[in-house]
Design a protein around this motif. Structure first.
Motif, PDB file in Angstrom:
ATOM      1  N   GLU A   1     -11.418  -2.348 -14.054  1.00  0.00           N
ATOM      2  CA  GLU A   1     -12.497  -2.344 -13.065  1.00  0.00           C
ATOM      3  C   GLU A   1     -13.474  -3.470 -13.413  1.00  0.00           C
TER       4      GLU A   1
ATOM      5  N   SER B   1      -5.083 -11.302 -13.539  1.00  0.00           N
ATOM      6  CA  SER B   1      -5.976 -11.291 -12.391  1.00  0.00           C
ATOM      7  C   SER B   1      -5.483 -12.193 -11.268  1.00  0.00           C
TER       8      SER B   1
ATOM      9  N   ASN C   1      -4.982   2.210 -12.231  1.00  0.00           N
ATOM     10  CA  ASN C   1      -5.355   2.129 -10.816  1.00  0.00           C
ATOM     11  C   ASN C   1      -4.676   0.968 -10.096  1.00  0.00           C
ATOM     12  N   SER C   2      -3.929   0.140 -10.836  1.00  0.00           N
ATOM     13  CA  SER C   2      -3.147  -0.965 -10.251  1.00  0.00           C
ATOM     14  C   SER C   2      -3.984  -1.910  -9.396  1.00  0.00           C
ATOM     15  N   LYS C   3      -5.169  -2.247  -9.876  1.00  0.00           N
ATOM     16  CA  LYS C   3      -6.029  -3.216  -9.191  1.00  0.00           C
ATOM     17  C   LYS C   3      -6.429  -4.306 -10.174  1.00  0.00           C
TER      18      LYS C   3
ATOM     19  N   ASN D   1      -4.238  -0.987 -16.485  1.00  0.00           N
ATOM     20  CA  ASN D   1      -5.050  -0.399 -15.418  1.00  0.00           C
ATOM     21  C   ASN D   1      -4.211   0.581 -14.609  1.00  0.00           C
TER      22      ASN D   1
ATOM     23  N   ASN E   1     -13.240  -9.935  -6.635  1.00  0.00           N
ATOM     24  CA  ASN E   1     -13.326  -9.129  -7.848  1.00  0.00           C
ATOM     25  C   ASN E   1     -12.785  -9.877  -9.067  1.00  0.00           C
TER      26      ASN E   1
ATOM     27  N   ILE F   1      -0.574 -10.035  -6.260  1.00  0.00           N
ATOM     28  CA  ILE F   1      -0.678  -8.697  -5.683  1.00  0.00           C
ATOM     29  C   ILE F   1       0.169  -8.546  -4.425  1.00  0.00           C
TER      30      ILE F   1
ATOM     31  N   GLN G   1       1.045  -5.893  -9.677  1.00  0.00           N
ATOM     32  CA  GLN G   1       0.105  -4.886 -10.189  1.00  0.00           C
ATOM     33  C   GLN G   1       0.751  -3.513 -10.368  1.00  0.00           C
TER      34      GLN G   1
ATOM     35  N   ASN H   1       0.832  -1.198   0.000  1.00  0.00           N
ATOM     36  CA  ASN H   1       0.000   0.000   0.000  1.00  0.00           C
ATOM     37  C   ASN H   1       0.869   1.250   0.000  1.00  0.00           C
TER      38      ASN H   1
END
Length: 282
Positions: free
Chosen positions: A119, A51, A100-102, A98, A56, A84, A89, A28
């Motif tokens: 997303e 993924s 947003n790195s998710k 992405n 999600n 992750i 990511q 984080n």
């Protein structure tokens, strides 16, 4: 309140404390962008998924397996594992798909130019529209399905980042935080229970991307597969959610999709990467 956590007074200006504890403290950070060069692999299919089998991530692999079960051969896909916890990511290739790195993130190479989709809700809607499946075509049915799809997008952060974080992952158990998000999680379950008392599926009479979006979070919760919190939240109080969750769990495509990009739990339920339907038959 019996919480003995010392009173915290926020400073005038917030400062990032990297060693702030918690299971995800090492990944984080308060800034976006890539941390290292790491191109993404590419397989032979037009659809390339990057993924991990979190709730999600599972949404997308379930939808892809459902599309294949319906006979949409163009939904064949490669599913690449994004670790992750190790910061995959934040690799340059993933951030390019992405920002947003998710997870999950998808690249579609079926057209003249690749299309990036990020997303989970956007990916579900993109694929449902691309293949004309699992999304009603009439205005009322489509709108009701999208109502519940976007309900999940707005609600699940309270279940995951709120309840799940403070109940299971936070290094300190804070009574106020757990009480606050437990109340919201139970309210959301009641919302679902009331809807499913009147309708077999969230969007109406037919199974759709709304159910696929909601099930990995709330279905897993009431089936005792999320946060070890079934007894704590008294999930048996929501019989209509239970009925819906069990029915969906029995779908072969759901069972297949749950395994993709999974690297924990029962070894028979794990498939780190998927590049053909045969991978799931092993």
């Amino acid at each position: 309140m019996s919480d003995t956590t010392p009173q915290y007074t926020p400073p005038r200006i917030w400062e990032w404390k990297q060693a702030n504890g918690g299971q995800f403290a090492n990944i984080n950070r308060p800034i976006a962008g890539a941390t290292h060069d790491q191109p993404l692999p590419r397989g032979e299919h037009p659809l390339q998924l990057y993924s991990l089998a979190t709730p999600n991530g599972v949404k997308v692999t379930i939808l892809l397996e459902e599309l294949l079960a319906l006979g949409h051969a163009g939904a064949e896909y490669d599913a690449w594992l994004i670790r992750i916890q190790e910061g995959d990511q934040f690799g340059s290739g993933f951030v390019g798909v992405n920002p947003n790195s998710k997870i999950p993130a998808l690249l579609d190479y079926s057209g003249e130019q690749p299309v990036r989709v990020f997303e989970s809700g956007s990916i579900l809607l993109y694929l449902a529209e691309k293949f004309g499946a699992l999304l009603p075509q009439d205005t009322a049915g489509r709108t009701e399905t999208l109502n519940w799809l976007f309900w999940q997008m707005g609600s699940a952060p309270y279940l995951g980042g709120g309840f799940g974080h403070f109940y299971q992952y936070a290094p300190v158990k804070i009574e106020y935080a757990i009480d606050r998000f437990s109340m919201e999680a139970k309210r959301q379950l009641d919302v679902l229970n009331r809807r499913l008392a009147d309708s077999p599926y969230l969007g109406g009479s037919s199974y759709s991307i709304a159910d696929i979006a909601v099930w990995p979070w709330y279905g897993a919760l009431v089936l005792g597969q999320l946060y070890g919190a079934a007894e704590f939240l008294q999930v048996d109080d929501y019989p209509h959610v239970q009925r819906w969750a069990r029915e969906i769990a029995e779908r072969p495509a759901v069972q297949r999709g749950r395994r993709v990009n999974r690297t924990w739990g029962d070894e028979a339920e794990q498939l780190a990467e998927r590049h053909s339907a045969a991978d799931l038959d092993r």
